[in-house]
Write a protein that holds these residues in place. Structure first.
Motif, PDB file in Angstrom:
ATOM      1  N   ASP A 195     -11.006   3.677   4.347  1.00  0.00           N
ATOM      2  CA  ASP A 195     -10.975   2.366   3.704  1.00  0.00           C
ATOM      3  C   ASP A 195     -12.139   2.179   2.753  1.00  0.00           C
ATOM      4  O   ASP A 195     -13.110   2.945   2.743  1.00  0.00           O
ATOM      5  CB  ASP A 195     -11.027   1.269   4.779  1.00  0.00           C
ATOM      6  CG  ASP A 195      -9.683   1.011   5.420  1.00  0.00           C
ATOM      7  OD1 ASP A 195      -8.806   0.478   4.723  1.00  0.00           O
ATOM      8  OD2 ASP A 195      -9.500   1.358   6.601  1.00  0.00           O
ATOM      9  N   THR A 216      -9.814   3.174  -3.385  1.00  0.00           N
ATOM     10  CA  THR A 216     -10.433   4.486  -3.175  1.00  0.00           C
ATOM     11  C   THR A 216      -9.579   5.516  -3.894  1.00  0.00           C
ATOM     12  O   THR A 216      -8.567   5.170  -4.505  1.00  0.00           O
ATOM     13  CB  THR A 216     -10.524   4.836  -1.678  1.00  0.00           C
ATOM     14  OG1 THR A 216      -9.207   5.113  -1.176  1.00  0.00           O
ATOM     15  CG2 THR A 216     -11.124   3.692  -0.865  1.00  0.00           C
ATOM     16  N   GLN A 218      -7.526   7.520  -2.642  1.00  0.00           N
ATOM     17  CA  GLN A 218      -6.201   7.595  -2.027  1.00  0.00           C
ATOM     18  C   GLN A 218      -5.525   6.240  -1.855  1.00  0.00           C
ATOM     19  O   GLN A 218      -4.323   6.183  -1.608  1.00  0.00           O
ATOM     20  CB  GLN A 218      -6.285   8.271  -0.648  1.00  0.00           C
ATOM     21  CG  GLN A 218      -6.700   9.721  -0.649  1.00  0.00           C
ATOM     22  CD  GLN A 218      -8.202   9.910  -0.806  1.00  0.00           C
ATOM     23  OE1 GLN A 218      -8.982   9.043  -0.418  1.00  0.00           O
ATOM     24  NE2 GLN A 218      -8.604  11.025  -1.373  1.00  0.00           N
ATOM     25  N   LEU A 219      -6.261   5.169  -1.949  1.00  0.00           N
ATOM     26  CA  LEU A 219      -5.727   3.850  -1.605  1.00  0.00           C
ATOM     27  C   LEU A 219      -5.578   2.964  -2.843  1.00  0.00           C
ATOM     28  O   LEU A 219      -6.567   2.513  -3.420  1.00  0.00           O
ATOM     29  CB  LEU A 219      -6.624   3.160  -0.573  1.00  0.00           C
ATOM     30  CG  LEU A 219      -6.195   1.759  -0.118  1.00  0.00           C
ATOM     31  CD1 LEU A 219      -4.794   1.791   0.485  1.00  0.00           C
ATOM     32  CD2 LEU A 219      -7.206   1.182   0.871  1.00  0.00           C
ATOM     33  N   GLU A 251      -6.588   7.636   4.668  1.00  0.00           N
ATOM     34  CA  GLU A 251      -7.659   8.605   4.440  1.00  0.00           C
ATOM     35  C   GLU A 251      -9.027   7.937   4.386  1.00  0.00           C
ATOM     36  O   GLU A 251     -10.012   8.576   4.037  1.00  0.00           O
ATOM     37  CB  GLU A 251      -7.402   9.346   3.116  1.00  0.00           C
ATOM     38  CG  GLU A 251      -6.078  10.087   3.067  1.00  0.00           C
ATOM     39  CD  GLU A 251      -5.992  11.195   4.103  1.00  0.00           C
ATOM     40  OE1 GLU A 251      -7.038  11.780   4.419  1.00  0.00           O
ATOM     41  OE2 GLU A 251      -4.877  11.457   4.589  1.00  0.00           O
ATOM     42  N   THR A 294       0.852  -1.181   0.000  1.00  0.00           N
ATOM     43  CA  THR A 294       0.000   0.000   0.000  1.00  0.00           C
ATOM     44  C   THR A 294       0.894   1.239   0.000  1.00  0.00           C
ATOM     45  O   THR A 294       2.116   1.124   0.122  1.00  0.00           O
ATOM     46  CB  THR A 294      -0.903   0.027   1.246  1.00  0.00           C
ATOM     47  OG1 THR A 294      -0.126   0.426   2.384  1.00  0.00           O
ATOM     48  CG2 THR A 294      -1.516  -1.345   1.515  1.00  0.00           C
ATOM     49  N   GLY A 332      -6.321   2.115   4.721  1.00  0.00           N
ATOM     50  CA  GLY A 332      -6.369   3.449   4.144  1.00  0.00           C
ATOM     51  C   GLY A 332      -6.212   4.545   5.181  1.00  0.00           C
ATOM     52  O   GLY A 332      -7.034   4.675   6.089  1.00  0.00           O
ATOM     53  N   SER A 357     -11.679  -3.262   2.824  1.00  0.00           N
ATOM     54  CA  SER A 357     -10.417  -3.200   3.550  1.00  0.00           C
ATOM     55  C   SER A 357     -10.672  -2.629   4.943  1.00  0.00           C
ATOM     56  O   SER A 357     -11.586  -1.837   5.152  1.00  0.00           O
ATOM     57  CB  SER A 357      -9.396  -2.329   2.795  1.00  0.00           C
ATOM     58  OG  SER A 357      -9.821  -0.971   2.739  1.00  0.00           O
TER      59      SER A 357
END
Length: 221
Positions: free
Chosen positions: A104, A203, A205-206, A102, A59, A100, A96
């Motif tokens: 999940d 997402t 960010q992820l 920011e 990640t 994350g 998840s």
């Protein structure tokens, strides 16, 4: 949500009782965002020392090893020793927990014609479909994700000390409601559609990279 979190804690506690240093490293590496992630170096002997199928997850925060500790029909529960959890359905990441920074991925609903259900080795070039996702932060529920699949070349994929012949399939995804556009990549066993490696945008960010460390062990022993 609470039921899942309680179950995750119980599964993780069981896993910790018999984990080796490889599994213990998952927690520290997956939470290394402040100082920068360390790469987990995995050896065949270390992987063989854990009595569960395993995957390596990378990640933006770091990398770690997760073990397959539960299956419910086509839903797989992959858990790290630090209680991070990734749920896969037919190789697609659908939820998840603890990954994350920011927020999940809180859930995914696939369409009836989802090619993941039949195996990506059967998907036609240019095939389009959609799915719906829920995001933990922001309270977005039922966000439409449009996708289009493209067939790429057959490649050789090396996992640990073994080579595998795989078909690469790309998926262009677009979720206008949250401004998300990305390309997911899947390296697929052309015989049965098993996804041996993938890069998936969960997402905005992820983004994760998933490598099946024990692709010959498809299920819990």
């Amino acid at each position: 949500m609470n039921t899942l979190k309680v179950g995750v804690c119980l599964i993780a506690a069981t896993l910790l009782c018999g984990c080796n240093p490889l599994m213990s490293a998952s927690l520290n590496n997956l939470k290394a965002a402040v100082i920068g992630p360390d790469e987990v170096n995995v050896s065949p002997d270390e992987v063989a020392g854990v009595n569960y199928p395993q995957l390596k997850l990378t990640t933006p925060s770091g990398s770690g090893v997760l073990a397959l500790v539960r299956e419910r029909e086509d839903l797989q529960f992959w858990v790290a020793s630090g209680k991070q959890v990734l749920l896969l359905r037919n190789g697609l990441a659908v939820r998840s927990v603890g990954l994350g920074l920011e927020g999940d991925l809180d859930g995914t609903r696939q369409s009836d014609d989802s090619p993941f259900k039949q195996g990506l080795h059967r998907v036609a070039d240019g095939y389009t479909t959609r799915r719906w996702i829920d995001l933990y932060k922001g309270q977005e529920v039922g966000v439409i994700v449009n996708s289009r699949f493209s067939l790429r070349s057959t490649q050789t994929l090396r996992i640990l000390d073994k080579d595998y012949t795989v078909l690469r399939v790309d998926e262009q995804i677009d979720a206008p409601a949250i401004g998300l556009r990305a390309t997911n990549r899947y390296w697929v066993d052309p015989r049965d559609g098993f996804i041996m490696q993938s890069e998936q945008q969960l997402t905005s960010q992820l983004r994760v990279k998933i490598v099946q460390l024990t692709p010959d062990r498809r299920h819990i022993p």
